[in-house]
Design a protein around this motif. Structure first.
Motif, PDB file in Angstrom:
ATOM      1  N   GLY A 145       0.809  -1.213   0.000  1.00 46.02           N
ATOM      2  CA  GLY A 145       0.000   0.000   0.000  1.00 46.02           C
ATOM      3  C   GLY A 145       0.843   1.264   0.000  1.00 46.02           C
ATOM      4  N   GLN A 146       0.169   2.359   0.227  1.00 47.09           N
ATOM      5  CA  GLN A 146       0.833   3.672   0.282  1.00 47.09           C
ATOM      6  C   GLN A 146       0.013   4.521   1.234  1.00 47.09           C
ATOM      7  OE1 GLN A 146       0.500   5.861  -3.375  1.00 47.09           O
ATOM      8  NE2 GLN A 146       1.845   7.512  -2.729  1.00 47.09           N
ATOM      9  N   ASP A 147       0.671   5.408   1.941  1.00 43.69           N
ATOM     10  CA  ASP A 147      -0.060   6.333   2.805  1.00 43.69           C
ATOM     11  C   ASP A 147       0.724   7.629   2.852  1.00 43.69           C
ATOM     12  OD1 ASP A 147      -1.801   7.423   4.652  1.00 43.69           O
ATOM     13  OD2 ASP A 147      -0.683   6.624   6.355  1.00 43.69           O
ATOM     14  N   GLN A 148       0.825   8.292   1.721  1.00 52.43           N
ATOM     15  CA  GLN A 148       1.696   9.456   1.613  1.00 52.43           C
ATOM     16  C   GLN A 148       1.256  10.323   0.431  1.00 52.43           C
ATOM     17  OE1 GLN A 148       5.765   8.194   1.004  1.00 52.43           O
ATOM     18  NE2 GLN A 148       6.417   9.325   2.816  1.00 52.43           N
ATOM     19  N   LEU A 149       1.239  11.619   0.653  1.00 52.90           N
ATOM     20  CA  LEU A 149       0.971  12.518  -0.466  1.00 52.90           C
ATOM     21  C   LEU A 149       2.096  12.367  -1.489  1.00 52.90           C
ATOM     22  CD1 LEU A 149      -0.100  15.706   1.528  1.00 52.90           C
ATOM     23  CD2 LEU A 149      -1.583  13.969   0.454  1.00 52.90           C
ATOM     24  N   ALA A 165     -12.417  -5.819  -7.342  1.00 55.12           N
ATOM     25  CA  ALA A 165     -11.959  -4.560  -6.739  1.00 55.12           C
ATOM     26  C   ALA A 165     -12.676  -4.325  -5.413  1.00 55.12           C
ATOM     27  CB  ALA A 165     -12.223  -3.404  -7.694  1.00 55.12           C
ATOM     28  N   PRO A 166     -12.018  -4.691  -4.302  1.00 54.48           N
ATOM     29  CA  PRO A 166     -12.675  -4.458  -3.008  1.00 54.48           C
ATOM     30  C   PRO A 166     -12.606  -2.992  -2.587  1.00 54.48           C
ATOM     31  CG  PRO A 166     -10.886  -6.112  -2.849  1.00 54.48           C
ATOM     32  CD  PRO A 166     -10.730  -5.374  -4.158  1.00 54.48           C
ATOM     33  N   GLY A 167     -13.548  -2.623  -1.728  1.00 55.03           N
ATOM     34  CA  GLY A 167     -13.409  -1.366  -0.997  1.00 55.03           C
ATOM     35  C   GLY A 167     -12.465  -1.625   0.161  1.00 55.03           C
ATOM     36  N   PHE A 168     -12.277  -0.635   1.018  1.00 55.59           N
ATOM     37  CA  PHE A 168     -11.367  -0.824   2.156  1.00 55.59           C
ATOM     38  C   PHE A 168     -11.884  -1.956   3.036  1.00 55.59           C
ATOM     39  CE2 PHE A 168     -10.844   3.542   0.810  1.00 55.59           C
ATOM     40  CZ  PHE A 168      -9.468   3.614   0.698  1.00 55.59           C
ATOM     41  N   PHE A 169     -10.984  -2.852   3.455  1.00 55.03           N
ATOM     42  CA  PHE A 169     -11.343  -3.880   4.428  1.00 55.03           C
ATOM     43  C   PHE A 169     -10.227  -3.960   5.453  1.00 55.03           C
ATOM     44  CE2 PHE A 169      -9.235  -6.000   0.849  1.00 55.03           C
ATOM     45  CZ  PHE A 169      -8.228  -6.726   1.474  1.00 55.03           C
ATOM     46  N   GLU A 170     -10.504  -4.577   6.574  1.00 58.34           N
ATOM     47  CA  GLU A 170      -9.524  -4.581   7.657  1.00 58.34           C
ATOM     48  C   GLU A 170      -8.375  -5.531   7.361  1.00 58.34           C
ATOM     49  OE1 GLU A 170     -11.124  -4.977  11.611  1.00 58.34           O
ATOM     50  OE2 GLU A 170     -12.677  -3.512  11.115  1.00 58.34           O
ATOM     51  N   SER A 171      -7.146  -5.005   7.404  1.00 59.06           N
ATOM     52  CA  SER A 171      -5.931  -5.811   7.220  1.00 59.06           C
ATOM     53  C   SER A 171      -4.755  -4.937   7.647  1.00 59.06           C
ATOM     54  CB  SER A 171      -5.757  -6.228   5.758  1.00 59.06           C
ATOM     55  OG  SER A 171      -5.260  -5.137   5.005  1.00 59.06           O
ATOM     56  N   GLU A 172      -3.557  -5.536   7.565  1.00 55.97           N
ATOM     57  CA  GLU A 172      -2.365  -4.765   7.918  1.00 55.97           C
ATOM     58  C   GLU A 172      -2.232  -3.548   6.990  1.00 55.97           C
ATOM     59  OE1 GLU A 172       0.487  -7.816   9.120  1.00 55.97           O
ATOM     60  OE2 GLU A 172       2.020  -6.349   8.523  1.00 55.97           O
ATOM     61  N   MET A 173      -2.594  -3.767   5.703  1.00 55.61           N
ATOM     62  CA  MET A 173      -2.461  -2.677   4.730  1.00 55.61           C
ATOM     63  C   MET A 173      -3.343  -1.479   5.073  1.00 55.61           C
ATOM     64  SD  MET A 173      -3.005  -2.804   0.599  1.00 55.61           S
ATOM     65  CE  MET A 173      -1.732  -3.974   0.244  1.00 55.61           C
ATOM     66  N   SER A 174      -4.575  -1.753   5.521  1.00 54.67           N
ATOM     67  CA  SER A 174      -5.511  -0.659   5.799  1.00 54.67           C
ATOM     68  C   SER A 174      -5.411  -0.170   7.241  1.00 54.67           C
ATOM     69  CB  SER A 174      -6.942  -1.098   5.487  1.00 54.67           C
ATOM     70  OG  SER A 174      -7.260  -2.236   6.252  1.00 54.67           O
ATOM     71  N   SER A 175      -4.455  -0.747   8.022  1.00 50.09           N
ATOM     72  CA  SER A 175      -4.349  -0.353   9.436  1.00 50.09           C
ATOM     73  C   SER A 175      -3.864   1.092   9.579  1.00 50.09           C
ATOM     74  CB  SER A 175      -3.406  -1.299  10.190  1.00 50.09           C
ATOM     75  OG  SER A 175      -2.129  -1.246   9.604  1.00 50.09           O
ATOM     76  N   LEU A 217      -5.375   3.521   8.329  1.00 51.15           N
ATOM     77  CA  LEU A 217      -6.557   4.392   8.400  1.00 51.15           C
ATOM     78  C   LEU A 217      -6.923   4.664   9.854  1.00 51.15           C
ATOM     79  CD1 LEU A 217      -8.798   2.738   5.641  1.00 51.15           C
ATOM     80  CD2 LEU A 217      -7.731   4.997   5.531  1.00 51.15           C
ATOM     81  N   LEU A 218      -7.204   5.914  10.158  1.00 53.19           N
ATOM     82  CA  LEU A 218      -7.597   6.282  11.518  1.00 53.19           C
ATOM     83  C   LEU A 218      -9.050   5.874  11.749  1.00 53.19           C
ATOM     84  CD1 LEU A 218      -6.085   9.894  11.398  1.00 53.19           C
ATOM     85  CD2 LEU A 218      -5.129   7.898  12.601  1.00 53.19           C
ATOM     86  N   PRO A 219      -9.443   5.632  13.017  1.00 43.22           N
ATOM     87  CA  PRO A 219     -10.837   5.250  13.303  1.00 43.22           C
ATOM     88  C   PRO A 219     -11.837   6.227  12.691  1.00 43.22           C
ATOM     89  CG  PRO A 219      -9.487   5.075  15.274  1.00 43.22           C
ATOM     90  CD  PRO A 219      -8.606   5.653  14.219  1.00 43.22           C
ATOM     91  N   GLU A 220     -11.507   7.530  12.721  1.00 48.27           N
ATOM     92  CA  GLU A 220     -12.483   8.490  12.172  1.00 48.27           C
ATOM     93  C   GLU A 220     -12.557   8.387  10.640  1.00 48.27           C
ATOM     94  OE1 GLU A 220     -10.113   9.109  14.394  1.00 48.27           O
ATOM     95  OE2 GLU A 220      -8.988  10.946  13.975  1.00 48.27           O
TER      96      GLU A 220
END
Ligand SMILES: NC(=O)c1ccc[n+]([C@@H]2O[C@H](COP(=O)([O-])OP(=O)(O)OC[C@H]3O[C@@H](n4cnc5c(N)ncnc54)[C@H](OP(=O)(O)O)[C@@H]3O)[C@@H](O)[C@H]2O)c1
Length: 243
Positions: free
Chosen positions: A91-95, A181-191, A193-196
């Motif tokens: 994944g990626q989490d960066q502008l 093509a899934p939407g976001f689901f819970e995994s290490e990759m999507s961890s 994401l903040l709760p909000e």
């Protein structure tokens, strides 16, 4: 249940969605060969439980020679390759403005070059057999914009586009090529994401809930069953957030 007695290659089966898909495909009577860069305890557990029907190798998806060897060994071990699931990705989490060139290369190598090499190696066997199913795990990011995911999104858009082109290229040979093509689901990759952020995604999702591994399995299982005449498509499993 749609698949049974299939010989399936699935990349990135050591954890996350790939592990769930591997476990469910094995439970339904299929044989699965998977690889990841590191072995997890789950891989030892599945080896003990399923013996000859399960194969795991420590392998990097970008190692072209290693991937070709893995596919050849799997074809020899199982006698054939019925389906391929391209699941491994990072994944990626960066502008983009903060994303360095090494990260851009790593994402494109693993998420683009990796599945392309694996697909190229697998279709040689499928073409000889005159049948096969390819399902690449894309993402809603391949079709909709999300900040902080530009390189990742580009890599998923590539998979969608490759799927359409390849369906034209090898569809006539009896090989079905599709994406889930899934939407976001819970995994290490999507961890990351903040709760909000998760709460916002849920609020914007017509079904009111995120997809889970089992929702995605059900669609992947159908797509690789070879029973649908679905060809060159991107199937969204996202509770309707892209609708
Ligand atoms: N999580 C989400 O919200 C989400 C949403 C939409 C789509 N997706 C897609 O769903 C798929 C699975 O995602 P996930 O969330 O389950 O990811 P994950 O939990 O991070 O698992 C990724 C798997 O791929 C393997 N992998 C990563 N890089 C690899 C490489 N270079 N060579 C070989 N194996 C590699 C990992 O093992 P190693 O690290 O040991 O190599 C692991 O087995 C991906 O294609 C992802 O893009 C995820």
């Amino acid at each position: 249940m749609h698949t049974k007695d299939q010989c399936i290659i699935l990349s990135g089966g050591s954890r996350g969605l790939g592990l769930h898909l591997t476990e469910r495909l094995l439970e339904n009577g299929n044989s699965v060969a998977t690889f990841a860069r590191s072995r997890t305890a789950a891989m030892d557990r599945l080896s003990a439980e399923y013996g000859e029907r399960f194969h795991f190798a420590e392998l990097d998806a970008v190692d072209a020679a290693g991937v070709t060897r893995f596919v050849g060994e799997t074809a020899r071990r199982f006698g054939r390759i019925d389906s391929l699931v391209n699941n491994a990705a990072i994944g990626q989490d960066q502008l983009l403005m903060h994303t360095d060139v090494e990260t851009i290369r790593r994402i494109t190598d693993i998420n683009i070059v990796g599945p392309t090499l694996l697909t190229r190696a697998a279709i040689k066997h499928m073409l000889l057999a005159g049948r096969g199913n390819i399902c690449s795990i894309s993402s809603i990011c391949g079709s909709r914009g999300y900040a902080g995911l530009s390189v990742y999104a580009g890599s998923k858009g590539y998979l969608d586009a490759m799927t359409r082109a390849l369906a034209r290229e090898i569809g006539e040979a009896g090989i079905f090529v599709n994406c889930v093509a899934p939407g976001f689901f819970e995994s290490e990759m999507s961890s990351v994401l903040l709760p909000e952020q998760l709460a916002t995604i849920k609020r914007r999702t017509p079904s009111g809930s995120l997809s889970n591994d089992e929702n995605i399995f059900k669609v992947v299982d159908l797509v690789i069953s070879g029973t649908t005449n679905m060809q060159g498509q991107v199937v969204f499993v996202d509770g309707g957030i892209t609708s």
